[in-house]
Design an enzyme around this catalytic site. Sequence first.
Site, PDB file in Angstrom:
ATOM      1  N   TYR A 188       0.786  -0.835   0.151  1.00  0.00           N
ATOM      2  CA  TYR A 188      -0.093  -0.037  -0.088  1.00  0.00           C
ATOM      3  C   TYR A 188       0.588   1.970   0.157  1.00  0.00           C
ATOM      4  CZ  TYR A 188      -3.069   3.610   1.292  1.00  0.00           C
ATOM      5  OH  TYR A 188      -4.329   4.687   1.602  1.00  0.00           O
ATOM      6  N   VAL A 258      -3.300  12.877  -2.321  1.00  0.00           N
ATOM      7  CA  VAL A 258      -3.261  14.056  -1.401  1.00  0.00           C
ATOM      8  C   VAL A 258      -1.927  14.690  -1.623  1.00  0.00           C
ATOM      9  CG1 VAL A 258      -4.026  13.189   0.891  1.00  0.00           C
ATOM     10  CG2 VAL A 258      -1.676  12.231   0.268  1.00  0.00           C
TER      11      VAL A 258
HETATM   12  N1  GLU Z   1      -0.507   7.401   1.480  1.00  0.00           N
HETATM   13  C1  GLU Z   1      -1.479   8.195   2.200  1.00  0.00           C
HETATM   14  C2  GLU Z   1      -1.903   7.362   2.895  1.00  0.00           C
HETATM   15  O1  GLU Z   1      -2.700   6.133   2.888  1.00  0.00           O
HETATM   16  C3  GLU Z   1      -2.734   8.385   0.513  1.00  0.00           C
HETATM   17  C4  GLU Z   1      -3.504   9.053   0.671  1.00  0.00           C
HETATM   18  C5  GLU Z   1      -4.445   9.748  -0.180  1.00  0.00           C
HETATM   19  O2  GLU Z   1      -3.681  10.731  -1.150  1.00  0.00           O
HETATM   20  O3  GLU Z   1      -5.354   9.849   0.132  1.00  0.00           O
HETATM   21  O4  GLU Z   1      -2.067   8.242   4.208  1.00  0.00           O
END
Ligand code: GLU
Length: 310
Positions: A188, A258
């Site tokens: 992930y 994000v």
């Molecule tokens: N890596 C991010 C997280 O899981 C992804 C967040 C996103 O773009 O919504 O916190």
Amino acid sequence: MNKLLERLIEKNKYLVQYGQVADYIPKLKSANPEDIGICLLDMDGNMYCSGVYNKKFTIQSISKVITLMLALVDNGEEKVFSKVGLESTDEPFNSLYKLDLSLENKPANPMINSGAIIVTSMIKGNHEEKFNKILEAIRKITNNNTIDYNREVYESEKETGDRNRAIAYLLKNKGLLEGDVEEVLDVYFKQCSIELDLIDLAKIGLFLANGCRTLDGGYQGCNIEIATILIAVMTTCGMYDFSGEFAARVGIPSKSGVSGGILSVVPNKYGIGVYGPALDKHGNSIAGFGILKDLSEKLGLNIFKICKRN
Ligand code: GLU
């Protein structure tokens, strides 16, 4: 078209002062909040880009669309949606409190982190194979073999990802996540750290707009039925807890991340990528929203729009 895109960037660039670059992952803080760009690809292979469009940024949550495609291909709809719902939610993307309620038996949808982590766990293969499948799919869709993940962002995600860790362990405890929790999280974090530019992002949009098929027909990622589900999920859940308002005001199926990217799909017509790391309070690119809203009006792209009749 290029002139129109330039005008829309000019018109909306004032918005960046009201937004903020994501800082909860330290490595994302270094983005320039003033950057704005857009690329639009049409079904005839024409490409129109304006602003900052060849800077690389990490895909972040936009990767959730690709992992959903792969999990659906590997497992079928019934199995995937027995573990994760298809309902929109007003929860923030990284919310976890509902997971601990006994009435809730699965996360609302595959675009919030809890749902997305399950989806990643469902891609067939060990953790290395899972990640390679994600990266390979993105490389084939974009016809760009240089795409890779950003090691620094990945390390930063991993170091500070305790909230995602908490979500994943709760999912495991509820019997929704199979396999080794740390290994699934590793995939992930890596998938979120895949780096691309707006041309690549617009190609992903066009691939979806074309029913999960590259324009030259060289790669078919899934069937039309799955493509329809992906686009529907983007419409109802793709813009965090702003998805309803985004659908009403813009009406273009989209998924944001994000780092400031927005992947947009006009079914059967266009793939669009937008970048602007200054985010609104929901985590969406603040100028990106303005540009897409204007673009939708100018080109009549709102999929919900009723045509006037006499
Ligand atoms: N890596 C991010 C997280 O899981 C992804 C967040 C996103 O773009 O919504 O916190």
